[in-house]
Design a protein around this motif. Structure first.
Motif, PDB file in Angstrom:
ATOM      1  N   GLU A 170       0.813  -1.220   0.000  1.00  0.00           N
ATOM      2  CA  GLU A 170       0.000   0.000   0.000  1.00  0.00           C
ATOM      3  C   GLU A 170       0.844   1.266   0.000  1.00  0.00           C
ATOM      4  O   GLU A 170       0.397   2.303  -0.484  1.00  0.00           O
ATOM      5  CB  GLU A 170      -0.934   0.003   1.214  1.00  0.00           C
ATOM      6  N   ARG A 171       2.050   1.170   0.556  1.00  0.00           N
ATOM      7  CA  ARG A 171       2.909   2.355   0.621  1.00  0.00           C
ATOM      8  C   ARG A 171       4.239   2.063  -0.061  1.00  0.00           C
ATOM      9  O   ARG A 171       5.230   1.733   0.592  1.00  0.00           O
ATOM     10  CB  ARG A 171       3.135   2.761   2.093  1.00  0.00           C
ATOM     11  N   PRO A 172       4.286   2.181  -1.388  1.00  0.00           N
ATOM     12  CA  PRO A 172       5.523   1.892  -2.125  1.00  0.00           C
ATOM     13  C   PRO A 172       6.554   3.008  -1.986  1.00  0.00           C
ATOM     14  O   PRO A 172       6.213   4.135  -1.598  1.00  0.00           O
ATOM     15  CB  PRO A 172       5.048   1.767  -3.565  1.00  0.00           C
ATOM     16  N   LEU A 173       7.800   2.690  -2.332  1.00  0.00           N
ATOM     17  CA  LEU A 173       8.905   3.639  -2.211  1.00  0.00           C
ATOM     18  C   LEU A 173       8.780   4.815  -3.187  1.00  0.00           C
ATOM     19  O   LEU A 173       9.123   5.946  -2.844  1.00  0.00           O
ATOM     20  CB  LEU A 173      10.229   2.903  -2.459  1.00  0.00           C
ATOM     21  N   ALA A 174       8.322   4.552  -4.404  1.00  0.00           N
ATOM     22  CA  ALA A 174       8.305   5.612  -5.430  1.00  0.00           C
ATOM     23  C   ALA A 174       6.977   5.588  -6.178  1.00  0.00           C
ATOM     24  O   ALA A 174       6.458   4.513  -6.491  1.00  0.00           O
ATOM     25  CB  ALA A 174       9.459   5.412  -6.413  1.00  0.00           C
ATOM     26  N   THR A 175       6.445   6.765  -6.472  1.00  0.00           N
ATOM     27  CA  THR A 175       5.131   6.849  -7.127  1.00  0.00           C
ATOM     28  C   THR A 175       5.106   7.962  -8.179  1.00  0.00           C
ATOM     29  O   THR A 175       5.936   8.880  -8.158  1.00  0.00           O
ATOM     30  CB  THR A 175       4.024   7.172  -6.095  1.00  0.00           C
ATOM     31  N   ASP A 176       4.143   7.861  -9.079  1.00  0.00           N
ATOM     32  CA  ASP A 176       3.788   8.947 -10.013  1.00  0.00           C
ATOM     33  C   ASP A 176       4.932   9.456 -10.881  1.00  0.00           C
ATOM     34  O   ASP A 176       5.285  10.628 -10.834  1.00  0.00           O
ATOM     35  CB  ASP A 176       3.192  10.137  -9.242  1.00  0.00           C
TER      36      ASP A 176
END
Ligand code: ADP
Ligand code: MG
Ligand code: ZN
Length: 482
Positions: free
Chosen positions: A99-105
């Protein structure tokens, strides 16, 4: 068979093994190969009581990938347990960010022949690999499953795109660009045969002109660009046939069968795993500071696409030439060093894309095994540019140089390849050629321009290619005009 009337919608999930010396949560060696179960310990075998400790280098490499793909690095990300039962997973769960990944968008933009293509990146997260079940080559693999845990706990990133890709070709091109980036930043070795880079394709179709997403099928483990493209092509035809026949596309996981040229069902939505994710109690949240992120960003090398743009801008190369020369850091370095030594980037480009590439192809070697130094190649180019040798002699000098370590000037001397640019010397040859080829001379004088080319060829031949062809041409015209 036609997919007409439907628009393809494709999203990719890519697993890339990180180039760390050790595994994600223990000190075992992480590299491919070795005797089965040579690189294992209580942590990666999932023995009770063994505690995972996060590999700092794996986090750094994952951040590199995230930054190179234009993602935001999250200051706090969380590891979860992804539970499922499989013989190659001794713990009974895989540690993965969820649910809380290291890198997004993020976004990957590249220039293609038809203009820029942009694919949004949903997330880049850290996880560990599972072990490997062996049947083939074990002797009695038809009755027994052998397990090799060398790969168990090896650090991976998973890169997930938005469903932005619109054709099999675009998906394959994206994967090509992504692989080049991962290689350029030293995150992954790009070896798809050994499985260190693998791709799952999510494929759906929808009526042209509509925007709602169709039911998707996930095609697993496509380990080459061609398989990826072919599997998607096949899947699009299969899905449109379903819809045209009034049936529905079933949400499922399928496998690509290269020999049969089609995908086959692996498991349906009903059989889909319920992973019962929950936060990994043995690992604290992963905290990364702004300083750490800035450090990693500062350490990123120039990416192939930026380098391509620079080559076009600074050296005046065409898009095609620039893209090829900029693709890997090694080839780019060789080209730039040659251009610097030659003082002529255009000619350096022609030589590297021409003779050098041809030689490497013949020898099935990469640029690291090239048989000529950029410095010497640059000096060869100078010999042409200053009129010491002509183009055809340069090719012969190159052949003598290649693999021998000999100097271009030296070869010109010993092989007597210096260009004849002296009018007096060349005039003698021209006179001889005119005397020996009266027919061609007559045709030229009757207005047949092509005959002059023949006569220039004869002058080149008589001088074993050493005549300055421009001067030969000029002297012939002048002599025959008198
Ligand atoms: P899941 O929960 O099934 O794993 P996700 O939403 O996590 O699905 O998406 C997984 C991948 O599938 C992503 O790459 C995403 O872009 C792609 N995807 C999602 N929906 C579709 C669709 N309808 N058609 C094609 N690809 C899709
Ligand atoms: Mg998914
Ligand atoms: Zn271990």
């Amino acid at each position: 068979m036609s997919a007409a009337g439907f628009e393809p919608v494709i999203g990719l999930e890519i697993h890339a093994q990180l180039l760390t010396a050790t595994k994600a949560f223990c000190g075992c060696g992480a590299r491919f190969g070795g005797a089965p179960n040579a690189h294992v310990c209580p942590v990666c075998l999932g023995l009770p009581g063994a505690l995972p400790v996060l590999n700092r280098r794996a986090v750094e490499l994952a951040m590199r990938a995230g930054l190179a793909l234009g993602c935001t690095i999250q200051h706090r990300s969380i590891f979860a347990r992804k539970n499922y039962f499989y013989p190659d997973l001794p713990k009974g769960y895989q540690i993965s960010q969820y649910e809380r990944p290291l890198a997004t968008d993020g976004e990957l933009v590249y220039e293609a022949d038809d203009g820029p293509h942009a694919t949004r990146i949903l997330r880049v997260h850290l996880e560990e690999d599972a072990g490997k079940s062996l049947h083939v080559g074990t002797g009695d693999g038809d009755r027994h499953t052998y397990l090799d845990f060398n790969r168990s706990g090896v650090p991976l990133i998973e890169i997930v795109t938005h469903p932005d890709l619109r054709s099999p070709r675009e998906a394959a091109d994206f994967f090509v660009r992504l692989r080049a980036i991962l290689l350029a930043i030293g995150v992954n070795d790009g070896n798809m045969e050994e499985g260190s880079l693998r791709c799952d394709a999510n494929v759906s179709i929808r009526p042209v002109g509509t925007s709602a997403l169709g039911v998707k099928v996930e095609v697993k483990n496509l380990n080459s660009f061609r398989f990826l493209q072919r599997a998607i092509e096949h899947e699009l035809v299969r899905q449109s046939e379903q819809l045209n026949a009034g049936a529905e596309v079933v949400q499922e996981t399928r496998l690509w069968d290269e020999a049969a040229g089609r995908t086959a069902s692996m498991r349906s939505k009903e059989e889909a795993h319920d992973y019962r994710y929950f936060p990994e109690p043995d690992l604290p949240p992963l905290e990364v500071s702004d300083e750490w992120i800035a450090d990693v960003r500062a350490g990123l090398p120039e990416l192939p696409d930026a380098r391509k743009q620079r080559f076009m801008r600074d050296y005046g190369l065409s898009a095609t030439d620039a893209a090829q020369l900029a693709d890997t850091a090694e080839l780019a370095r060789f080209f730039e060093a040659t251009a610097a030594s030659a003082g002529n980037p255009k000619a350096a480009c022609n030589w590297v894309m021409g003779e050098v590439t041809r030689r490497l192809k013949v020898e099935d070697a990469g640029i690291e095994a090239v048989g000529v130094s950029p410095d010497a190649l640059g000096r060869l180019i100078r010999l042409v540019d200053t009129g010491v040798i002509n183009g055809s002699a340069a090719k012969s000098v190159f052949d003598h140089m290649y693999g021998s370590g000999r100097e271009p000037d030296d070869i010109v001397q010993t092989e007597a390849l210096a260009q004849i640019g002296d009018e007096g010397e060349l005039n003698e040859v021209v006179a001889r050629v005119i005397a020996e080829h009266t027919d061609a001379v007559a045709r030229y004088l009757e207005g047949n321009e092509g005959s002059l080319g023949f006569l220039v060829g004869q002058v080149m031949r008589a001088t074993r290619g050493r005549a300055n062809p421009k001067l030969a041409n000029e002297l012939l015209r002048r002599t025959l005009a008198d």
